[in-house]
Design an enzyme around this catalytic site. Structure first.
Site, short mmCIF file in Angstrom:
data_model
loop_
_atom_site.label_atom_id
_atom_site.label_comp_id
_atom_site.label_asym_id
_atom_site.label_seq_id
_atom_site.Cartn_x
_atom_site.Cartn_y
_atom_site.Cartn_z
N HIS A 198 13.30 -0.05 14.79
CA HIS A 198 13.00 1.16 14.01
C HIS A 198 12.52 2.26 14.96
CE1 HIS A 198 11.47 -1.80 10.69
NE2 HIS A 198 12.79 -1.76 10.71
N CYS A 237 16.37 -9.02 14.53
CA CYS A 237 16.21 -8.59 15.92
C CYS A 237 16.08 -7.07 16.01
CB CYS A 237 17.40 -9.07 16.74
SG CYS A 237 18.94 -8.24 16.32
N ALA A 257 19.04 -5.13 14.90
CA ALA A 257 19.12 -5.07 13.44
C ALA A 257 18.25 -3.93 12.90
CB ALA A 257 18.69 -6.39 12.82
N ARG A 295 23.30 -4.84 4.15
CA ARG A 295 22.00 -4.48 3.61
C ARG A 295 22.10 -3.76 2.26
NH1 ARG A 295 18.92 -0.25 5.87
NH2 ARG A 295 16.69 -0.32 5.55
FE1 CFM Z 1 10.60 -0.75 5.49
FE2 CFM Z 1 10.67 -2.99 4.53
FE3 CFM Z 1 12.00 -2.36 6.77
FE4 CFM Z 1 12.75 -1.38 4.40
FE5 CFM Z 1 14.55 -3.36 4.09
FE6 CFM Z 1 12.45 -4.93 4.27
FE7 CFM Z 1 13.78 -4.34 6.46
MO1 CFM Z 1 14.86 -5.88 4.67
S1 CFM Z 1 10.91 -1.28 3.39
S2 CFM Z 1 12.59 -0.46 6.33
S3 CFM Z 1 14.62 -1.36 3.30
S4 CFM Z 1 9.91 -2.57 6.44
S5 CFM Z 1 13.98 -4.92 2.81
S6 CFM Z 1 10.33 -4.85 3.58
S7 CFM Z 1 12.94 -6.19 5.93
S8 CFM Z 1 15.75 -4.07 5.72
S9 CFM Z 1 13.17 -3.47 8.29
#
Ligand code: CFM
Length: 544
Positions: free
Chosen positions: A199, A66, A69, A100
């Site tokens: 993000h 989500c 997260a 994580r």
């Molecule tokens: Fe970038 Fe990723 Fe992500 Fe990531 Fe991650 Fe991920 Fe993620 Mo899990 S590199 S930041 S460190 S998009 S593994 S493939 S899904 S936490 S949001």
């Protein structure tokens, strides 16, 4: 061919696989999913298009997380000296707490709040009468206990529903406390299609409230920021080890093993190296617009990719001293990597992999598998915006969910904007195969006939494994056990299970060894669930 060698050969046709994946869906669902499942093909001057960044169809068990997260867990989770308070019910905080596997080094100041789980623990009465008072008390309590430089507040779903004004509370507390920067994130879980919205919400606030606060010139040469590296399983430590050896100064990592001050000083670097494009490309753009720092895409997953990225950084600075040093480091590190690669290759070559992770790793990790002679037959992102390649982003349509995210208007800083290279120098670099602000994405790197799937779900994951029989499947904890039950080894690429680092040169060696062990092990195929032998289960009540 299949009979000549003893190798397992699975024959599948991508068109049949796609049809099978869609066969059970109602027509409307099948039509939508069909656009999110792409059979890769080479096209001239054009990338095949995949539908992405759209809401998951209700009823489908998605692999996504989500918005909260993405904000609290992904971007702000790895930073150590900011107290992160989750404003909401305790479950959200507990499940976003250290799951994580971001690592950190508490440094000489010893300030590390990562092992703590801060939450306002909202109860019925806070939902009914409002939670602002409780939030204010929580900020005060955290401040009195720890005296942190900074406190961040994260909204979970109910906070948005009841309308607590967390931004005003944060601003008032910042003023009241005096020496602590307090700000809040409206990152309610439902705010976007996936983590990706989180993000963006996180990065915007970091840019607004932190970046640029410290103008002090840091020691060191060849200053860069590493954007989009989160130090899972110590990846960031390995990359920093290599930087140090090369003489490259990392001013700030967004956000693996980071500190408050690193964010505040990011504008003093001369180059932004972007690792995970999905989670942070817009920060790179904003740093360029406001402060004049150019950016390039890098990748430290895979030994060859690491060497290439180091050479790119050296080429940017153009200093012979750095260029020579980078070459010396590569020459020193590569032999061990190549030795292990050739050692495992006799067992791993020709094996197949599938990868379904969030936004970047499903692309980056193909490098490591290639180095082991393994082929990726299907991959995809949970939440990329199309293929995430730079050239396909500009024509993305703005949807209702994107409107939930604030678009910052950024202008050159009146006193601190300083182009790091002249237009002429930039042009010269670009002529020598150097590309700023550019990322091709995953599709062009994958073979023809492979399947690229956006927002894969539980049902399709099992179908894919059943039909294409990969030698290894990579995804996350939600998928782990169902895949293992199908008899296929499973590697978590989010948390790395308990392994890592896999970045850089030492990381590549770790990865080769681990994957070699996994694909060579038959243990999962020996497992049988009780109902596979005995479909009729019978039992009696205790009182019978
Ligand atoms: Fe970038 Fe990723 Fe992500 Fe990531 Fe991650 Fe991920 Fe993620 Mo899990 S590199 S930041 S460190 S998009 S593994 S493939 S899904 S936490 S949001």
């Amino acid at each position: 061919m299949a009979t000549a060698t003893k190798k397992k050969m699975v024959q599948w046709d991508p068109t049949d696989v796609k049809a099978e994946l869609l066969a059970k869906y109602p027509p409307k669902v099948a039509r939508k999913r069909a656009k999110q499942i792409l059979i890769n093909e080479a096209r001239e001057n054009e990338t095949p298009e995949i539908l992405a960044n759209v809401r998951t169809i209700p009823g489908i068990i998605t692999m996504r997380g989500c918005t909260y997260a993405g904000c609290k867990g992904v971007i702000m989770g790895p930073t150590r000296d900011i107290v992160n308070i989750t404003h909401g019910p305790i479950g959200c905080a507990f499940y976003s707490w250290l799951t994580r596997r971001n690592q950190t080094d508490a440094g000489p100041d010893g300030e590390n709040f990562m092992p703590y789980c801060f939450s306002t623990d909202m109860q019925d009465q806070d939902i009914i009468f409002g939670g602002e008072k409780k939030l204010r008390r929580a900020i005060r309590e955290a401040y009195d206990l720890f005296h942190p430089k900074s406190i961040a507040v994260f909204a979970t779903c109910p906070v948005g529903l009841i309308g607590d004004d967390i931004h005003t509370v944060a601003a008032q507390m910042k003023e009241e406390l005096g020496d602590c920067n307090v700000y809040a994130f409206s990152c309610e879980g439902y705010k976007g299609v996936s983590q990706s919205a989180g993000h963006h919400i996180a990065n915007n606030q970091v840019f607004k409230h932190l970046v640029g606060l410290n103008d002090e010139v840091k020691p060191g040469d060849y200053k860069i920021n590493l954007l989009g590296e989160y130090n899972i399983g110590g990846d960031g430590f390995e990359i920093d080890r290599i930087f140090k050896k090369c003489g490259i100064t990392n001013i700030s990592t967004f956000s693996g093993n980071s500190t408050y001050d690193q964010f505040c000083s990011a504008h003093t670097a001369d180059l932004n190296a972007v690792m995970c494009h999905r989670s942070i490309n817009y920060v790179a753009d904003m740093l360029e617009e406001k402060f004049g720092i150019p950016w390039i895409k890098v990748n430290f997953i895979g030994a060859a990719a690491t060497a290439k990225s180091l050479r790119r950084i050296a080429q940017f600075f153009g200093d012979k001293l750095l260029i020579d040093r980078v070459e010396a480091v590569i020459a020193e590190e590569l032999p061990e990597v190549e030795k292990v690669a050739s050692e495992v290759k006799s067992r791993t070559a020709g094996k197949t992999a599938m990868m379904f992770v969030g936004g970047s790793r499903a692309h980056h990790y193909q490098e490591l598998f290639n180095e082991m002679g393994m082929k990726t037959i299907s991959a995809g992102y949970e939440f990329a915006h199309r293929d995430e390649g730079r050239q396909v982003i500009p024509d993305l349509e703005l949807d209702a969910d994107s409107r939930n995210i604030e678009e910052l208007t950024v202008e050159p800083d009146p006193t601190r904007f300083k182009p790091r290279k002249s237009a002429k120098e930039m042009e010269k670099l670009e002529k020598s195969d150097f590309r700023f602000k550019h990322y091709d994405g995953l599709i062009p790197d994958m073979d023809n006939g492979t399947l690229v799937v956006d927002d894969l779900n539980q049902y399709e994951a099992e179908k894919l494994v059943e039909l294409m029989k990969p030698d290894i499947f990579c995804a996350g904890i939600k998928e782990k056990f169902s895949i293992q039950k199908l008899g296929i080894p499973m590697k978590q690429l989010h948390s790395y299970d308990s392994g890592g680092p896999y970045a850089g040169f030492a990381g590549a060696v770790n990865f080769y060894r681990e994957i070699d062990r996994l694909v060579g092990s038959k243990v999962w195929s020996y497992m049988k669930a009780p109902w596979q032998e005995n479909p009729q289960l019978s039992g009696t009540y205790v009182w019978e």
